[in-house]
Design a protein around this motif. Structure first.
Motif, PDB file in Angstrom:
ATOM      1  N   LEU A  52       0.610  -1.660   0.135  1.00 41.59           N
ATOM      2  CA  LEU A  52       0.170  -0.403  -0.234  1.00 41.59           C
ATOM      3  C   LEU A  52       0.743   0.919  -0.124  1.00 41.59           C
ATOM      4  CD1 LEU A  52      -2.438  -0.844   2.783  1.00 41.59           C
ATOM      5  CD2 LEU A  52      -2.840  -1.211   0.437  1.00 41.59           C
ATOM      6  N   HIS A  53       2.326   0.940   0.123  1.00 40.72           N
ATOM      7  CA  HIS A  53       3.008   2.232   0.453  1.00 40.72           C
ATOM      8  C   HIS A  53       4.457   1.662  -0.284  1.00 40.72           C
ATOM      9  CE1 HIS A  53       0.167   4.023   3.433  1.00 40.72           C
ATOM     10  NE2 HIS A  53       0.539   2.897   3.536  1.00 40.72           N
ATOM     11  N   PRO A  54       4.681   1.680  -1.846  1.00 41.69           N
ATOM     12  CA  PRO A  54       5.860   1.540  -2.459  1.00 41.69           C
ATOM     13  C   PRO A  54       6.447   2.463  -2.245  1.00 41.69           C
ATOM     14  CG  PRO A  54       3.186   1.813  -4.029  1.00 41.69           C
ATOM     15  CD  PRO A  54       3.168   1.713  -2.774  1.00 41.69           C
ATOM     16  N   ASP A  55       6.023   3.866  -1.577  1.00 40.15           N
ATOM     17  CA  ASP A  55       6.862   4.788  -1.427  1.00 40.15           C
ATOM     18  C   ASP A  55       7.302   5.266  -0.392  1.00 40.15           C
ATOM     19  OD1 ASP A  55       4.633   5.779   0.049  1.00 40.15           O
ATOM     20  OD2 ASP A  55       4.224   7.447  -0.351  1.00 40.15           O
ATOM     21  N   GLY A  56       7.439   3.997   0.653  1.00 41.79           N
ATOM     22  CA  GLY A  56       7.654   4.304   2.077  1.00 41.79           C
ATOM     23  C   GLY A  56       7.465   5.235   3.105  1.00 41.79           C
ATOM     24  N   ALA A  57       6.433   6.026   3.027  1.00 43.99           N
ATOM     25  CA  ALA A  57       5.842   6.446   3.596  1.00 43.99           C
ATOM     26  C   ALA A  57       5.303   5.204   4.876  1.00 43.99           C
ATOM     27  CB  ALA A  57       4.164   6.956   3.077  1.00 43.99           C
ATOM     28  N   VAL A  58       4.654   4.655   4.806  1.00 43.19           N
ATOM     29  CA  VAL A  58       5.065   4.121   6.406  1.00 43.19           C
ATOM     30  C   VAL A  58       5.109   2.657   5.866  1.00 43.19           C
ATOM     31  CG1 VAL A  58       2.799   2.223   7.305  1.00 43.19           C
ATOM     32  CG2 VAL A  58       2.331   4.509   6.218  1.00 43.19           C
TER      33      VAL A  58
END
Length: 124
Positions: A52-58
């Protein structure tokens, strides 16, 4: 002596409600009699966090292992929020421990908002 199924022993959240934009870490600890065959992971609304967070936000931290008096092992895994968003307060984050002996899970419970008082507290 029968081996016990794994169990979540604690989910640690910040003492105060996180503020938007703040960097926040939630921790999960579990006990397992078979640590080499045990998975400890986080879900967000039933889905893997990284999907759900491939950007690494979580993102999940690495699993850390420690000794337990009873002969089992403690497993520890953090969940990192790079920039907290109030929508996370209404999102179901669940720590899951899974082994051949069973499964256990625990949901994150965010702290209640601090009550607003008319005077500042003194330490006495």
């Amino acid at each position: 002596m029968a081996l016990q199924p794994p169990s979540i022993t604690i989910v640690r959240t910040p003492a105060e409600l996180p503020r938007p934009g703040e960097s926040v870490t939630v921790s999960c600890e579990a006990l397992s009699a078979l640590p080499e065959f045990t998975l400890l992971y986080w879900l967000e609304n039933g889905f893997f966090v990284e999907s759900l967070h491939p950007d690494g936000a979580v993102r999940e931290g690495t699993v850390q292992e420690g000794l337990q008096d009873s002969g089992g092992r403690t497993l520890h895994r953090d969940l990192h929020f790079s920039s907290f968003d109030n929508r996370y307060l209404h999102t179901n984050f669940t720590c899951v421990v899974l082994s051949p002996l069973g499964v256990d899970s625990r949901e994150v419970r965010w702290p209640s908002p601090a009550p607003v008082t008319g005077k500042s507290g003194d330490l006495g």
